[in-house]
Design a protein around this motif. Structure first.
Motif, short mmCIF file in Angstrom:
data_model
loop_
_atom_site.label_atom_id
_atom_site.label_comp_id
_atom_site.label_asym_id
_atom_site.label_seq_id
_atom_site.Cartn_x
_atom_site.Cartn_y
_atom_site.Cartn_z
N PRO A 142 0.58 -1.14 -0.31
CA PRO A 142 -0.10 -0.06 -0.38
C PRO A 142 1.17 1.40 -0.31
CG PRO A 142 0.26 -1.36 2.03
CD PRO A 142 0.61 -1.72 1.43
N SER A 146 -2.07 5.86 2.47
CA SER A 146 -3.09 4.84 2.81
C SER A 146 -3.22 3.66 4.07
CB SER A 146 -3.24 3.29 1.40
OG SER A 146 -2.16 3.16 2.04
N TYR A 147 -2.44 4.00 4.76
CA TYR A 147 -2.81 3.58 5.77
C TYR A 147 -2.44 4.89 6.98
CZ TYR A 147 2.49 3.87 5.81
OH TYR A 147 3.91 3.60 6.08
N GLU A 148 -2.83 4.04 8.04
CA GLU A 148 -2.59 5.62 9.06
C GLU A 148 -1.54 5.65 9.73
OE1 GLU A 148 -4.90 6.56 13.24
OE2 GLU A 148 -5.24 5.05 12.52
N GLN A 149 -0.73 6.86 9.88
CA GLN A 149 0.91 7.15 9.93
C GLN A 149 -0.11 7.01 11.81
OE1 GLN A 149 2.54 9.86 7.92
NE2 GLN A 149 2.12 9.01 5.70
N GLY A 171 3.24 3.40 11.14
CA GLY A 171 1.82 2.75 11.58
C GLY A 171 1.25 1.26 10.72
N LYS A 172 0.30 1.21 11.75
CA LYS A 172 -0.44 -0.08 10.86
C LYS A 172 -0.58 -0.19 9.65
CE LYS A 172 -4.53 -3.04 12.65
NZ LYS A 172 -5.28 -3.20 13.52
N GLY A 173 -0.48 -1.20 8.97
CA GLY A 173 -0.79 -2.04 7.91
C GLY A 173 0.63 -0.97 7.15
N ALA A 174 1.61 -0.65 7.43
CA ALA A 174 3.22 0.22 7.00
C ALA A 174 3.84 -1.06 6.29
CB ALA A 174 3.82 0.94 7.78
N GLN A 176 3.08 -4.19 4.70
CA GLN A 176 2.15 -5.02 4.00
C GLN A 176 2.39 -5.59 2.48
OE1 GLN A 176 -1.35 -4.80 5.30
NE2 GLN A 176 -1.61 -4.97 7.38
#
Length: 368
Positions: A142, A146-149, A171-174, A176
């Protein structure tokens, strides 16, 4: 850590999330030393061997640093993020004469050994094909926006955690997507494909042709070795820790610590070679979730004997390479030819770009 054989003494832990390591030590009322990176741990002369866990995009460089420091290594799976770093790792292990075990523990299971030997020795007669689970893949990484820092947690070395990968905000999803992981194809596939390689006697090589059967990141793929042996990644449900081997004399389904056959006579004869009840107790998830103790024992024994363990680095490198090759075939969405000797695609620069990826400054692979 909790499944180490009694003959091994745990003396230190390194984690780039050092607060997490201290919390775990306190929960266990332990006294081992805690470090915020692997570098000071590897400097210690009183440490003989290390276990390298973490994620697949983080694993190879600490493994290389460990063997350079004279340590033996037990590395979790998936062993690598891409094929070339697996080859470089293998060369470092050989150069430094390290004992290197990959955490594909089914290589230490008697039920799996008996079943794989049967296939390898021609027990099914002429092999028609291998039918495997179509392990799910992974999409693109991503975008940063597109993800919350979030703020980096206290004591968390985010820079070290990112390892070879490009720097991006915490951040969560960094971490992936395919720049970091390979999905279930490299997760459970690391176990299932390893059994295919073992049963076929292909630890020394790789498939030479890959063809997408359906499109998409989870598309079905068929692969062929140079001798024509065929693997079909096609099953929606099936043996996650193995595959179904179809030959002229019947079918044999190999899974983690179990096997079934059609006709049943094949299983009835094979089971005479092992104590099924004892093996179930030994490896049962009720005894220890994802039991690895006996596989680690093989590693400890080989540290003492200096023999190669059952899941040597070369074996682990090639097994996970098949998973990488299958994912790349999905991403390219076309038939590809692969040279098992050079470990490169033939006339496919775009596919080879996934075989040897750019690394961030300071995290390059050391020259052998």
């Amino acid at each position: 850590m909790e499944q180490l054989p009694e003959s091994a003494e745990l003396v230190a832990v390194a984690d780039c999330n050092i607060e997490q390591a201290f919390k775990f030590r306190n929960e266990k009322q332990a006294t081992w030393d805690v470090y915020g990176s692997h570098y000071p741990l590897l400097d210690r002369k009183d440490i003989d061997a290390v276990i390298v866990a973490g994620q697949e995009y983080q694993r190879v460089l600490p493994c290389i640093h460990a063997v350079q420091a004279g340590k033996d290594v037990y590395a979790e799976k998936p062993l690598t993020l891409y094929i070339h770093e697996g080859r470089v790792l293998t060369e470092h292990v050989r150069k430094h004469k390290a004992v290197f075990q990959v955490g594909t523990q089914q290589r230490s299971m008697a039920m799996n050994r008996v079943a794989c030997e049967f296939v390898r020795n021609g027990g099914l007669g002429k092999l028609h094909y291998v039918s495997a689970v179509n392990y799910s893949g992974v999409g693109p990484t991503p975008a940063v926006d597109s993800y919350e820092q979030q703020a980096i947690p206290s004591g968390f070395n985010w820079e070290l955690h990112l390892n070879q990968s490009e720097w991006r905000p915490y951040g969560k999803g960094a971490t992936q997507g395919r720049n970091y992981v390979g999905g279930e194809m490299t997760n459970w596939g690391a176990h299932g494909v390893d059994q295919i390689q073992w049963a076929l006697g292909k630890d020394h090589t790789l498939p030479a042709r890959f063809k997408p059967i359906t499109s998409g990141q989870n598309g079905k793929v068929t692969a062929w070795y140079e001798d024509g042996t065929e693997i079909r990644f096609e099953l929606d449900k099936g043996p996650m820790g193995g595959a179904i081997f179809v030959g002229e004399k019947g079918k044999l389904e190999i899974n983690r610590n179990k096997f079934m056959s059609n006709p049943i006579d094949i299983r009835n004869e094979l089971i005479k070679q092992v104590d099924e009840a004892a093996e179930e107790v030994k490896w049962s998830d009720q005894t220890a979730l994802w039991q690895a103790k006996w596989h680690m024992q093989n590693w400890i024994d080989c540290i003492k004997s200096r023999e190669r363990p059952v899941s040597d680095v070369e074996i682990g490198h090639r097994s996970i390479a098949v998973c990488h090759l299958t994912n790349i075939t999905r991403w390219m969405d076309r038939e590809l030819t692969f040279d098992p000797t050079s470990e490169r695609f033939v006339d496919a620069d775009d596919a080879n770009a996934w075989n040897d990826r750019p690394r961030r400054a300071g995290y390059e692979l050391p020259a052998v």
